[in-house]
Motif scaffolding. Structure first.
Motif, mmCIF file in Angstrom:
data_model
loop_
_atom_site.group_PDB
_atom_site.id
_atom_site.type_symbol
_atom_site.label_atom_id
_atom_site.label_comp_id
_atom_site.label_asym_id
_atom_site.label_seq_id
_atom_site.Cartn_x
_atom_site.Cartn_y
_atom_site.Cartn_z
ATOM 1 N N LEU A 1 41.073 41.619 46.257
ATOM 2 C CA LEU A 1 42.040 41.339 45.472
ATOM 3 C C LEU A 1 43.373 42.143 45.477
ATOM 4 O O LEU A 1 44.484 41.749 45.519
ATOM 5 C CB LEU A 1 41.714 40.864 44.005
ATOM 6 N N LEU A 2 42.989 43.513 45.452
ATOM 7 C CA LEU A 2 44.188 44.349 45.281
ATOM 8 C C LEU A 2 44.797 44.494 46.750
ATOM 9 O O LEU A 2 46.094 44.525 46.724
ATOM 10 C CB LEU A 2 43.500 45.760 44.472
ATOM 11 N N GLU B 1 43.951 35.954 39.771
ATOM 12 C CA GLU B 1 42.637 36.588 39.474
ATOM 13 C C GLU B 1 43.027 38.326 39.320
ATOM 14 O O GLU B 1 42.049 38.884 38.546
ATOM 15 C CB GLU B 1 42.033 36.764 40.873
ATOM 16 N N ILE B 2 44.084 38.824 39.584
ATOM 17 C CA ILE B 2 44.517 40.065 39.345
ATOM 18 C C ILE B 2 44.257 40.509 37.848
ATOM 19 O O ILE B 2 43.724 41.514 37.407
ATOM 20 C CB ILE B 2 45.744 40.637 39.820
ATOM 21 N N HIS C 1 34.311 45.088 40.355
ATOM 22 C CA HIS C 1 34.834 46.102 40.803
ATOM 23 C C HIS C 1 34.974 45.847 42.413
ATOM 24 O O HIS C 1 36.034 46.081 43.048
ATOM 25 C CB HIS C 1 34.169 47.489 40.418
ATOM 26 N N TYR D 1 37.780 43.249 43.448
ATOM 27 C CA TYR D 1 38.788 43.877 43.271
ATOM 28 C C TYR D 1 39.184 44.823 44.327
ATOM 29 O O TYR D 1 40.254 44.682 44.873
ATOM 30 C CB TYR D 1 39.029 44.427 41.758
#
Length: 312
Positions: free
Chosen positions: A244-245, A195-196, A237, A240
Motif C-alpha cells: 500500500l505505501l 486502504e491507506i 503492517h 502496508y
C-alpha cells in the motif's frame, strides 16, 4: 434490486474505470470485463461513472452506455450505484437516467466549483433527492462538506439517504457525525486510496471503503480488509509496508494519478485497458509505470492470488 428495506453496500466497494480504445472511444467490452472481474472477486457493489470512472470527462451518451453495461453485467448479483453531480439540472438528469436504466442508487458528487453555505448545500441535495426514490449516498468532498445539523435535517427528511462517503478527511467532524447518526447511515471511506486511511476510519465506525487497487489486485485488498476485521496487526503492517505505501508514493507523484494509476495497474496485470486517460488527467509516465510494475511483481510473489484470508 431496490426494496423497501433501505441499506447501503458494505465492505469493499468496486469503482470501475472508463476504458478507452486506442482512438479514445469508450471501450464497452473492456468495461464489461472490468465489472465482471470485480464481481467475481467478491466486491460488494459497483459504483459506475464515478471518480475512478472519469465522471468529469464523460458525455451523456457515454454515461448511459456505462450504466447500461454495469446493470447488464451485474444482473442483480450486486447493487449498482451511479455517479451524479455538477449543476442541479445535470445531476437531476443523471438521477433520472440512472433510474430508467435500472440502477439501485447513486452517489452525489460535489456541485461544480461553487462553495455554498449549509442551507445552500441542503437545498442542492434536496433538489436532487426529491427527483427519485433510488437510494442516495452523499459524498463529503471539496466544496460540499455537510455539518451535523445539515446532515441530520437531510436524513430526517429523506429516507432515500442510506450512506455518507467521506473523501475530506476531517476526523473530528466524522466522529461527530458517526456518534450523532449512528446506524441510521452506512459510513464509507472515500479518501483517495482508501486502504491507506482505512485503519483509522474503521476505528471510528466506518465499515466500507472504495478500493482502487481492487481493479487489479483485489485479493490483496481482501487480505487487508480481513486483517482489519480480525485485528491482525502484523498482516496489516506487512501489507502496508509491502504494497500500500509503495503504491501510494507513486500515486502522489503526479496530480491525477488517483485515476491514471488504476489503469496502469490493470494494464500491468493483463486486464484489457490501456494506459490512457482524458485531460486534464495525464497518463502514468514510463518511469512511474516501471516502479508500479516492480511493486506489483514483489507483491504477487509474497501475496500470490491463491492466498485467501484465513477463516477464524
Amino acid at each position: 434490486m431496490t426494496s423497501d428495506k433501505r441499506t447501503a453496500p458494505k465492505g469493499i466497494l468496486g469503482f470501475p474505470v472508463a476504458p478507452y480504445t486506442t482512438d479514445g472511444q469508450l471501450d464497452e467490452a473492456a468495461l464489461a470485463t472490468n465489472i465482471g472481474f470485480l464481481i467475481e472477486e467478491g466486491l460488494s457493489s459497483i459504483f459506475i461513472a464515478c471518480g475512478s470512472g472519469e465522471f468529469h470527462a464523460l458525455n451523456a451518451d457515454e454515461y448511459e452506455r456505462m450504466v447500461k453495461v454495469a446493470v447488464e453485467v451485474a444482473d442483480g448479483q450486486v447493487p449498482v450505484y451511479t455517479g451524479v453531480g455538477g449543476n442541479i439540472s445535470h445531476a437531476v438528469d443523471l438521477v433520472q437516467r440512472s433510474e430508467q436504466l435500472g440502477a439501485d442508487g447513486y452517489l452525489v458528487l460535489p456541485p461544480y466549483l461553487i462553495e455554498g453555505e449549509q442551507q445552500g448545500l441542503y437545498e442542492y441535495y434536496q433538489a436532487i433527492i426529491e427527483e427519485s426514490n433510488l437510494n442516495a449516498i452523499l459524498y463529503q468532498r471539496g466544496n460540499a462538506i455537510l455539518k451535523r445539523p445539515t446532515l441530520e435535517r437531510l436524513v430526517d427528511a429523506y429516507p432515500q439517504i442510506v450512506g455518507l462517503k467521506d473523501g475530506y478527511g476531517d476526523m473530528e467532524l466524522n466522529l461527530e457525525l458517526v456518534h450523532s447518526l449512528g446506524d441510521r447511515l452506512n459510513w464509507l471511506n472515500g479518501m483517495p486510496f482508501a486502504e491507506i486511511t482505512m485503519e483509522a476510519y474503521a476505528g471510528i465506525g466506518f465499515n466500507s471503503y472504495s478500493s482502487a487497487i481492487s481493479n487489479y489486485i483485489p485479493h490483496i485488498s481482501r487480505l487487508f480488509y480481513h486483517a482489519l476485521q480480525e485485528g491482525d496487526k502484523q498482516t496489516l503492517h506487512d501489507i502496508y509496508t509491502d504494497v500500500l505505501l509503495p503504491i501510494n508514493r507513486i500515486r502522489k507523484a503526479r496530480k491525477g494519478y488517483a485515476v491514471a494509476l488504476i489503469k496502469a495497474g490493470m494494464d500491468i496485470m493483463g486486464l484489457p485497458v490501456n494506459n490512457s486517460v482524458r485531460p486534464p488527467v495525464v497518463s502514468v509516465e514510463a518511469e512511474h509505470y516501471r516502479q508500479l510494475e516492480g511493486v506489483l511483481t514483489s507483491a504477487l510473489q509474497k501475496y500470490p492470488r491463491e492466498i485467501q484470508p484465513s477463516q477464524s
